[in-house]
Design a protein around this motif. Sequence first.
Motif, PDB file in Angstrom:
ATOM      1  N   HIS A   1      -7.473  35.289  37.716  1.00 40.63           N
ATOM      2  CA  HIS A   1      -6.088  35.459  37.251  1.00 40.63           C
ATOM      3  C   HIS A   1      -5.461  36.722  37.824  1.00 40.63           C
ATOM      4  O   HIS A   1      -4.851  37.502  37.128  1.00 40.63           O
ATOM      5  CB  HIS A   1      -6.014  35.463  35.711  1.00 40.63           C
ATOM      6  CG  HIS A   1      -6.422  34.161  35.118  1.00 40.63           C
ATOM      7  ND1 HIS A   1      -5.762  32.985  35.398  1.00 40.63           N
ATOM      8  CD2 HIS A   1      -7.416  33.823  34.271  1.00 40.63           C
ATOM      9  CE1 HIS A   1      -6.332  31.986  34.753  1.00 40.63           C
ATOM     10  NE2 HIS A   1      -7.352  32.471  34.065  1.00 40.63           N
ATOM     11  N   LEU A   2      -5.666  36.908  39.118  1.00 40.97           N
ATOM     12  CA  LEU A   2      -5.092  38.065  39.810  1.00 40.97           C
ATOM     13  C   LEU A   2      -4.124  37.571  40.871  1.00 40.97           C
ATOM     14  O   LEU A   2      -4.374  36.558  41.525  1.00 40.97           O
ATOM     15  CB  LEU A   2      -6.201  38.832  40.527  1.00 40.97           C
ATOM     16  CG  LEU A   2      -6.677  40.170  39.987  1.00 40.97           C
ATOM     17  CD1 LEU A   2      -7.531  40.848  41.033  1.00 40.97           C
ATOM     18  CD2 LEU A   2      -5.574  41.077  39.549  1.00 40.97           C
ATOM     19  N   HIS A   3      -3.043  38.299  41.075  1.00 40.52           N
ATOM     20  CA  HIS A   3      -2.109  37.981  42.148  1.00 40.52           C
ATOM     21  C   HIS A   3      -2.847  38.164  43.484  1.00 40.52           C
ATOM     22  O   HIS A   3      -3.598  39.135  43.629  1.00 40.52           O
ATOM     23  CB  HIS A   3      -0.911  38.931  42.065  1.00 40.52           C
ATOM     24  CG  HIS A   3       0.186  38.562  43.006  1.00 40.52           C
ATOM     25  ND1 HIS A   3       0.153  38.912  44.332  1.00 40.52           N
ATOM     26  CD2 HIS A   3       1.330  37.858  42.812  1.00 40.52           C
ATOM     27  CE1 HIS A   3       1.240  38.447  44.923  1.00 40.52           C
ATOM     28  NE2 HIS A   3       1.970  37.807  44.023  1.00 40.52           N
ATOM     29  N   PRO A   4      -2.654  37.244  44.456  1.00 42.11           N
ATOM     30  CA  PRO A   4      -3.367  37.364  45.737  1.00 42.11           C
ATOM     31  C   PRO A   4      -3.240  38.749  46.386  1.00 42.11           C
ATOM     32  O   PRO A   4      -4.192  39.249  46.970  1.00 42.11           O
ATOM     33  CB  PRO A   4      -2.715  36.294  46.616  1.00 42.11           C
ATOM     34  CG  PRO A   4      -2.270  35.256  45.645  1.00 42.11           C
ATOM     35  CD  PRO A   4      -1.876  35.995  44.395  1.00 42.11           C
ATOM     36  N   LEU A   5      -2.063  39.381  46.250  1.00 46.80           N
ATOM     37  CA  LEU A   5      -1.877  40.712  46.829  1.00 46.80           C
ATOM     38  C   LEU A   5      -2.776  41.734  46.132  1.00 46.80           C
ATOM     39  O   LEU A   5      -3.427  42.555  46.784  1.00 46.80           O
ATOM     40  CB  LEU A   5      -0.409  41.145  46.720  1.00 46.80           C
ATOM     41  CG  LEU A   5      -0.081  42.502  47.332  1.00 46.80           C
ATOM     42  CD1 LEU A   5      -0.340  42.492  48.841  1.00 46.80           C
ATOM     43  CD2 LEU A   5       1.353  42.895  47.044  1.00 46.80           C
ATOM     44  N   MET A   6      -2.846  41.666  44.787  1.00 44.88           N
ATOM     45  CA  MET A   6      -3.725  42.559  44.027  1.00 44.88           C
ATOM     46  C   MET A   6      -5.185  42.294  44.392  1.00 44.88           C
ATOM     47  O   MET A   6      -6.001  43.196  44.435  1.00 44.88           O
ATOM     48  CB  MET A   6      -3.522  42.377  42.518  1.00 44.88           C
ATOM     49  CG  MET A   6      -2.180  42.869  42.007  1.00 44.88           C
ATOM     50  SD  MET A   6      -1.723  44.507  42.586  1.00 44.88           S
ATOM     51  CE  MET A   6      -2.964  45.528  41.845  1.00 44.88           C
ATOM     52  N   MET A   7      -5.487  41.015  44.651  1.00 44.91           N
ATOM     53  CA  MET A   7      -6.839  40.619  45.048  1.00 44.91           C
ATOM     54  C   MET A   7      -7.217  41.307  46.364  1.00 44.91           C
ATOM     55  O   MET A   7      -8.293  41.891  46.489  1.00 44.91           O
ATOM     56  CB  MET A   7      -6.860  39.089  45.213  1.00 44.91           C
ATOM     57  CG  MET A   7      -8.213  38.518  45.312  1.00 44.91           C
ATOM     58  SD  MET A   7      -8.995  38.621  43.716  1.00 44.91           S
ATOM     59  CE  MET A   7     -10.647  38.359  44.189  1.00 44.91           C
ATOM     60  N   LEU A   8      -6.304  41.252  47.340  1.00 45.89           N
ATOM     61  CA  LEU A   8      -6.559  41.872  48.646  1.00 45.89           C
ATOM     62  C   LEU A   8      -6.691  43.389  48.524  1.00 45.89           C
ATOM     63  O   LEU A   8      -7.576  43.992  49.131  1.00 45.89           O
ATOM     64  CB  LEU A   8      -5.428  41.525  49.629  1.00 45.89           C
ATOM     65  CG  LEU A   8      -5.432  40.101  50.176  1.00 45.89           C
ATOM     66  CD1 LEU A   8      -4.160  39.820  50.964  1.00 45.89           C
ATOM     67  CD2 LEU A   8      -6.649  39.849  51.046  1.00 45.89           C
ATOM     68  N   ILE A   9      -5.808  43.993  47.700  1.00 44.78           N
ATOM     69  CA  ILE A   9      -5.863  45.453  47.514  1.00 44.78           C
ATOM     70  C   ILE A   9      -7.197  45.850  46.870  1.00 44.78           C
ATOM     71  O   ILE A   9      -7.840  46.797  47.311  1.00 44.78           O
ATOM     72  CB  ILE A   9      -4.662  45.937  46.664  1.00 44.78           C
ATOM     73  CG1 ILE A   9      -3.372  45.798  47.474  1.00 44.78           C
ATOM     74  CG2 ILE A   9      -4.851  47.381  46.215  1.00 44.78           C
ATOM     75  CD1 ILE A   9      -2.105  45.980  46.678  1.00 44.78           C
ATOM     76  N   SER A  10      -7.622  45.092  45.833  1.00 44.49           N
ATOM     77  CA  SER A  10      -8.886  45.426  45.159  1.00 44.49           C
ATOM     78  C   SER A  10     -10.085  45.213  46.099  1.00 44.49           C
ATOM     79  O   SER A  10     -11.057  45.960  46.039  1.00 44.49           O
ATOM     80  CB  SER A  10      -9.054  44.631  43.862  1.00 44.49           C
ATOM     81  OG  SER A  10      -9.093  43.249  44.110  1.00 44.49           O
ATOM     82  N   MET A  11     -10.003  44.190  46.978  1.00 45.83           N
ATOM     83  CA  MET A  11     -11.073  43.986  47.974  1.00 45.83           C
ATOM     84  C   MET A  11     -11.127  45.168  48.935  1.00 45.83           C
ATOM     85  O   MET A  11     -12.200  45.693  49.230  1.00 45.83           O
ATOM     86  CB  MET A  11     -10.828  42.691  48.765  1.00 45.83           C
ATOM     87  CG  MET A  11     -11.173  41.437  48.035  1.00 45.83           C
ATOM     88  SD  MET A  11     -10.701  40.007  49.041  1.00 45.83           S
ATOM     89  CE  MET A  11     -11.354  38.685  48.030  1.00 45.83           C
ATOM     90  N   ALA A  12      -9.951  45.588  49.420  1.00 43.17           N
ATOM     91  CA  ALA A  12      -9.880  46.701  50.375  1.00 43.17           C
ATOM     92  C   ALA A  12     -10.396  47.988  49.732  1.00 43.17           C
ATOM     93  O   ALA A  12     -11.185  48.719  50.338  1.00 43.17           O
ATOM     94  CB  ALA A  12      -8.444  46.885  50.858  1.00 43.17           C
ATOM     95  N   LEU A  13      -9.978  48.258  48.487  1.00 43.75           N
ATOM     96  CA  LEU A  13     -10.451  49.451  47.780  1.00 43.75           C
ATOM     97  C   LEU A  13     -11.959  49.379  47.543  1.00 43.75           C
ATOM     98  O   LEU A  13     -12.658  50.380  47.673  1.00 43.75           O
ATOM     99  CB  LEU A  13      -9.725  49.603  46.438  1.00 43.75           C
ATOM    100  CG  LEU A  13      -8.307  50.164  46.516  1.00 43.75           C
ATOM    101  CD1 LEU A  13      -7.628  50.084  45.158  1.00 43.75           C
ATOM    102  CD2 LEU A  13      -8.303  51.596  47.013  1.00 43.75           C
ATOM    103  N   GLY A  14     -12.443  48.177  47.212  1.00 47.52           N
ATOM    104  CA  GLY A  14     -13.880  47.969  47.002  1.00 47.52           C
ATOM    105  C   GLY A  14     -14.684  48.304  48.243  1.00 47.52           C
ATOM    106  O   GLY A  14     -15.702  49.002  48.177  1.00 47.52           O
ATOM    107  N   VAL A  15     -14.206  47.831  49.401  1.00 39.48           N
ATOM    108  CA  VAL A  15     -14.879  48.106  50.678  1.00 39.48           C
ATOM    109  C   VAL A  15     -14.838  49.611  50.969  1.00 39.48           C
ATOM    110  O   VAL A  15     -15.820  50.199  51.415  1.00 39.48           O
ATOM    111  CB  VAL A  15     -14.229  47.301  51.829  1.00 39.48           C
ATOM    112  CG1 VAL A  15     -14.740  47.767  53.187  1.00 39.48           C
ATOM    113  CG2 VAL A  15     -14.513  45.810  51.649  1.00 39.48           C
ATOM    114  N   TYR A  16     -13.693  50.247  50.669  1.00 40.13           N
ATOM    115  CA  TYR A  16     -13.537  51.687  50.899  1.00 40.13           C
ATOM    116  C   TYR A  16     -14.522  52.492  50.042  1.00 40.13           C
ATOM    117  O   TYR A  16     -15.133  53.436  50.511  1.00 40.13           O
ATOM    118  CB  TYR A  16     -12.095  52.105  50.600  1.00 40.13           C
ATOM    119  CG  TYR A  16     -11.843  53.583  50.748  1.00 40.13           C
ATOM    120  CD1 TYR A  16     -11.741  54.159  52.014  1.00 40.13           C
ATOM    121  CD2 TYR A  16     -11.728  54.404  49.633  1.00 40.13           C
ATOM    122  CE1 TYR A  16     -11.527  55.520  52.162  1.00 40.13           C
ATOM    123  CE2 TYR A  16     -11.520  55.768  49.766  1.00 40.13           C
ATOM    124  CZ  TYR A  16     -11.414  56.323  51.037  1.00 40.13           C
ATOM    125  OH  TYR A  16     -11.216  57.668  51.171  1.00 40.13           O
TER     126      TYR A  16
END
Length: 192
Positions: free
Chosen positions: A116-131
């Motif tokens: 239940h996350l907006h795709p943009l928030m999903m991408l941001i959280s993935m990017a932050l996770g990788v960082y």
Amino acid sequence: SSNHDFRRRSIELVNNLSVTLFRALGGYLLLLIITMVESWIAFKFAGVEYALVLALVTAVLDFLPVLGISATMWPVIIYCALHDNLQGAIIIIVAMAIMTVLRRFIEPAVLGKTLHLHPLMMLISMALGVYVWGAIGFLLGPVVFIILLDVFKVFGLDKKFKDFLSRVLTKFMGNNNETIISETTADSELEE
């Protein structure tokens, strides 16, 4: 009492998190199945033996950090090329390109919906996770983000944050309005 309220909120949080984590697992499982079916079709069309086994290996390796679908597909492409199956090698290269492009669209949509996350928030959280955590953060990022969101919601921190923001903005806007009013008053006095 506040103790009872805290206990109720804690139980609510645990309940929310368990649902969230099951949704996340479901989303990742769906992606695993999609990758397996796509690679099975690619291997089948390329005329590769043990297509189903290779497809399963591809799907599992795709979930491990760093590796991805290329960990299985490139060795198979090289194998096909060395055994005079140039057409098979080309089919797998094309399939790999299609799968990579599809993944960019499917992954945020599937995981965004399951979590239940907006795709943009999903991408941001993935990017932050990788960082923060490196390659494994690709999977961890969204899950941690969801957990934090749940904690915020259950304990009403989101409302407190919104109230704080509105107070700051009201104060800021109030000061600006007063400045504007005093400037216009000064201007009109000068004109007289």
